[in-house]
Scaffold this motif. Structure first.
Motif, PDB file in Angstrom:
ATOM      1  N   TYR A 104      16.081  66.433  10.810  1.00 20.17           N
ATOM      2  CA  TYR A 104      16.517  65.391  11.736  1.00 20.17           C
ATOM      3  C   TYR A 104      16.283  64.037  11.098  1.00 20.17           C
ATOM      4  CZ  TYR A 104      16.919  68.989  15.233  1.00 20.17           C
ATOM      5  OH  TYR A 104      17.304  70.113  15.923  1.00 20.17           O
ATOM      6  N   LEU A 105      17.372  63.305  10.893  1.00 20.13           N
ATOM      7  CA  LEU A 105      17.282  61.902  10.497  1.00 20.13           C
ATOM      8  C   LEU A 105      17.278  61.123  11.798  1.00 20.13           C
ATOM      9  CD1 LEU A 105      19.865  61.508   7.581  1.00 20.13           C
ATOM     10  CD2 LEU A 105      17.400  61.738   7.444  1.00 20.13           C
ATOM     11  N   VAL A 106      16.165  60.486  12.088  1.00 20.83           N
ATOM     12  CA  VAL A 106      16.004  59.783  13.349  1.00 20.83           C
ATOM     13  C   VAL A 106      15.850  58.306  13.048  1.00 20.83           C
ATOM     14  CG1 VAL A 106      14.701  59.654  15.489  1.00 20.83           C
ATOM     15  CG2 VAL A 106      14.815  61.820  14.241  1.00 20.83           C
ATOM     16  N   GLN A 107      16.660  57.489  13.710  1.00 25.51           N
ATOM     17  CA  GLN A 107      16.679  56.060  13.413  1.00 25.51           C
ATOM     18  C   GLN A 107      16.512  55.244  14.676  1.00 25.51           C
ATOM     19  OE1 GLN A 107      20.277  54.603  11.506  1.00 25.51           O
ATOM     20  NE2 GLN A 107      19.079  53.024  10.487  1.00 25.51           N
ATOM     21  N   GLU A 108      15.646  54.229  14.573  1.00 20.64           N
ATOM     22  CA  GLU A 108      15.474  53.318  15.696  1.00 20.64           C
ATOM     23  C   GLU A 108      16.703  52.432  15.838  1.00 20.64           C
ATOM     24  OE1 GLU A 108      11.698  51.355  15.067  1.00 20.64           O
ATOM     25  OE2 GLU A 108      10.624  53.042  15.965  1.00 20.64           O
ATOM     26  N   LYS A 109      17.039  52.121  17.091  1.00 20.83           N
ATOM     27  CA  LYS A 109      18.258  51.368  17.390  1.00 20.83           C
ATOM     28  C   LYS A 109      18.072  49.857  17.304  1.00 20.83           C
ATOM     29  CE  LYS A 109      18.831  54.147  21.117  1.00 20.83           C
ATOM     30  NZ  LYS A 109      19.397  54.579  22.400  1.00 20.83           N
ATOM     31  N   LYS A 110      16.854  49.416  17.079  1.00 20.59           N
ATOM     32  CA  LYS A 110      16.561  47.981  16.978  1.00 20.59           C
ATOM     33  C   LYS A 110      15.932  47.682  15.624  1.00 20.59           C
ATOM     34  CE  LYS A 110      17.856  47.019  21.183  1.00 20.59           C
ATOM     35  NZ  LYS A 110      19.096  46.347  21.394  1.00 20.59           N
ATOM     36  N   ALA A 111      16.092  46.438  15.179  1.00 13.83           N
ATOM     37  CA  ALA A 111      15.520  46.016  13.896  1.00 13.83           C
ATOM     38  C   ALA A 111      14.026  46.312  13.883  1.00 13.83           C
ATOM     39  CB  ALA A 111      15.791  44.533  13.674  1.00 13.83           C
ATOM     40  N   PRO A 112      13.525  46.803  12.759  1.00 13.91           N
ATOM     41  CA  PRO A 112      14.137  46.920  11.433  1.00 13.91           C
ATOM     42  C   PRO A 112      14.903  48.216  11.190  1.00 13.91           C
ATOM     43  CG  PRO A 112      11.828  47.466  11.240  1.00 13.91           C
ATOM     44  CD  PRO A 112      12.078  47.126  12.687  1.00 13.91           C
ATOM     45  N   THR A 114      14.153  51.435  11.598  1.00 14.76           N
ATOM     46  CA  THR A 114      13.334  52.386  10.852  1.00 14.76           C
ATOM     47  C   THR A 114      13.955  53.776  10.897  1.00 14.76           C
ATOM     48  OG1 THR A 114      11.377  51.110  11.418  1.00 14.76           O
ATOM     49  CG2 THR A 114      11.009  53.368  10.671  1.00 14.76           C
ATOM     50  N   VAL A 115      13.922  54.448   9.751  1.00 18.24           N
ATOM     51  CA  VAL A 115      14.449  55.807   9.616  1.00 18.24           C
ATOM     52  C   VAL A 115      13.273  56.752   9.400  1.00 18.24           C
ATOM     53  CG1 VAL A 115      15.886  57.350   8.228  1.00 18.24           C
ATOM     54  CG2 VAL A 115      16.603  54.982   8.608  1.00 18.24           C
ATOM     55  N   GLY A 116      13.233  57.813  10.184  1.00 21.05           N
ATOM     56  CA  GLY A 116      12.232  58.858  10.009  1.00 21.05           C
ATOM     57  C   GLY A 116      12.919  60.182   9.754  1.00 21.05           C
ATOM     58  N   MET A 117      12.196  61.078   9.140  1.00 16.99           N
ATOM     59  CA  MET A 117      12.746  62.404   8.852  1.00 16.99           C
ATOM     60  C   MET A 117      11.768  63.449   9.364  1.00 16.99           C
ATOM     61  SD  MET A 117      14.081  61.561   5.003  1.00 16.99           S
ATOM     62  CE  MET A 117      14.872  63.123   4.757  1.00 16.99           C
ATOM     63  N   LEU A 118      12.257  64.325  10.212  1.00 18.02           N
ATOM     64  CA  LEU A 118      11.440  65.414  10.749  1.00 18.02           C
ATOM     65  C   LEU A 118      12.215  66.705  10.554  1.00 18.02           C
ATOM     66  CD1 LEU A 118      11.177  62.958  13.321  1.00 18.02           C
ATOM     67  CD2 LEU A 118       9.074  64.278  13.226  1.00 18.02           C
ATOM     68  N   ALA A 119      11.500  67.769  10.192  1.00 17.51           N
ATOM     69  CA  ALA A 119      12.195  69.006   9.838  1.00 17.51           C
ATOM     70  C   ALA A 119      11.659  70.211  10.594  1.00 17.51           C
ATOM     71  CB  ALA A 119      12.089  69.259   8.344  1.00 17.51           C
ATOM     72  N   PHE A 120      12.573  71.103  10.902  1.00 22.88           N
ATOM     73  CA  PHE A 120      12.248  72.469  11.254  1.00 22.88           C
ATOM     74  C   PHE A 120      12.537  73.254   9.980  1.00 22.88           C
ATOM     75  CE2 PHE A 120      13.346  71.568  15.857  1.00 22.88           C
ATOM     76  CZ  PHE A 120      12.082  71.845  16.348  1.00 22.88           C
ATOM     77  N   SER A 121      11.500  73.576   9.240  1.00 25.41           N
ATOM     78  CA  SER A 121      11.676  74.284   7.978  1.00 25.41           C
ATOM     79  C   SER A 121      11.379  75.763   8.179  1.00 25.41           C
ATOM     80  CB  SER A 121      10.739  73.699   6.919  1.00 25.41           C
ATOM     81  OG  SER A 121      10.814  74.453   5.733  1.00 25.41           O
ATOM     82  N   ILE A 122      12.252  76.613   7.678  1.00 23.60           N
ATOM     83  CA  ILE A 122      12.020  78.049   7.828  1.00 23.60           C
ATOM     84  C   ILE A 122      10.865  78.514   6.939  1.00 23.60           C
ATOM     85  CG2 ILE A 122      14.363  78.575   8.599  1.00 23.60           C
ATOM     86  CD1 ILE A 122      14.942  79.587   5.761  1.00 23.60           C
ATOM     87  N   ASP A 123      10.440  77.691   5.968  1.00 28.97           N
ATOM     88  CA  ASP A 123       9.334  78.045   5.093  1.00 28.97           C
ATOM     89  C   ASP A 123       7.975  77.665   5.671  1.00 28.97           C
ATOM     90  OD1 ASP A 123      11.154  79.007   3.240  1.00 28.97           O
ATOM     91  OD2 ASP A 123      11.280  77.098   2.192  1.00 28.97           O
ATOM     92  N   ASN A 124       7.949  76.856   6.716  1.00 29.75           N
ATOM     93  CA  ASN A 124       6.701  76.421   7.335  1.00 29.75           C
ATOM     94  C   ASN A 124       6.399  77.348   8.509  1.00 29.75           C
ATOM     95  OD1 ASN A 124       5.123  74.991   9.471  1.00 29.75           O
ATOM     96  ND2 ASN A 124       5.039  73.399   7.901  1.00 29.75           N
ATOM     97  N   ILE A 125       5.222  77.956   8.506  1.00 34.46           N
ATOM     98  CA  ILE A 125       4.902  78.968   9.516  1.00 34.46           C
ATOM     99  C   ILE A 125       4.929  78.406  10.931  1.00 34.46           C
ATOM    100  CG2 ILE A 125       2.394  78.704   9.384  1.00 34.46           C
ATOM    101  CD1 ILE A 125       2.365  81.871   9.530  1.00 34.46           C
TER     102      ILE A 125
END
Length: 188
Positions: A104-112, A114-125
């Motif tokens: 998930y590329l998650v981005q805030e709608k207001k300045a600055p 900010t972009v965050g990245m959160l994952a559902f990884s099949i390799d992470n238990i």
């Protein structure tokens, strides 16, 4: 203006090195349409960015007012885990690939912006366990939809009386207060 904000958001996303890399070697807005083998219900998933090959993340872009609250309040409360389970299943069935998970590329709608990245990884238990539970919920949802579709009955959950329940913290507080009270209540 709104158009200027969209351009700033685009620029912030393009400036994020990991986000930019996640959006390569694939196609945007791919529709994955299939039939559930158990019920024959048609299913559709439309990832924002679909990788061309196995071993890469499916990317889903989301916006938020507050990135720090997104993981819990949006991701799990809005059941993006179920959406992710469907995307992974459809990628295997329709596209014939085994993605690494959902990013998930998650981005805030207001300045600055900010972009965050959160994952559902099949390799992470831990995230694998969330996805496995989401698959169970997805199966239940498909079967419920199939029942409604074939029976013409669309229950809404309010057909029968329900007991009023309080959240756990409220129940504990009420029990504590009653233990501390010196007043004896007459039986009703």
């Amino acid at each position: 203006s709104e158009w200027l904000e969209i351009q700033h958001m685009r620029d912030a996303l393009a400036a994020h090195p990991h986000a930019r890399r996640a959006l390569t070697k694939g196609k945007p807005e791919v529709s994955l349409i299939m039939r559930d083998p158990d019920t024959s219900v048609w299913l559709k998933s439309r990832p924002d960015f679909m990788p061309d090959a196995s071993g890469h993340y499916i990317v889903d872009y989301k916006t938020t007012a507050d990135l720090s609250k997104w993981e819990r309040s949006a991701c799990l409360d809005l059941r993006y885990d179920i959406q992710g389970a469907l995307m992974l299943w459809a990628a295997r069935e329709v596209a014939g690939i085994e993605p690494k998970g959902i990013l998930y590329l998650v981005q805030e709608k207001k300045a600055p912006y900010t972009v965050g990245m959160l994952a559902f990884s099949i390799d992470n238990i831990r995230t694998r366990a969330l996805l496995d539970c989401a698959r169970l919920d997805l199966r239940h949802a498909i079967e419920t939809f199939h029942f409604c579709l074939t029976s013409g009955q669309w229950p809404n959950g309010w057909e029968h009386p329900r007991e009023i329940t309080a959240p756990g913290w409220h129940q504990k507080d009420a029990e504590y207060r009653l233990e501390q009270a010196s007043y004896e209540f007459p039986d009703a």
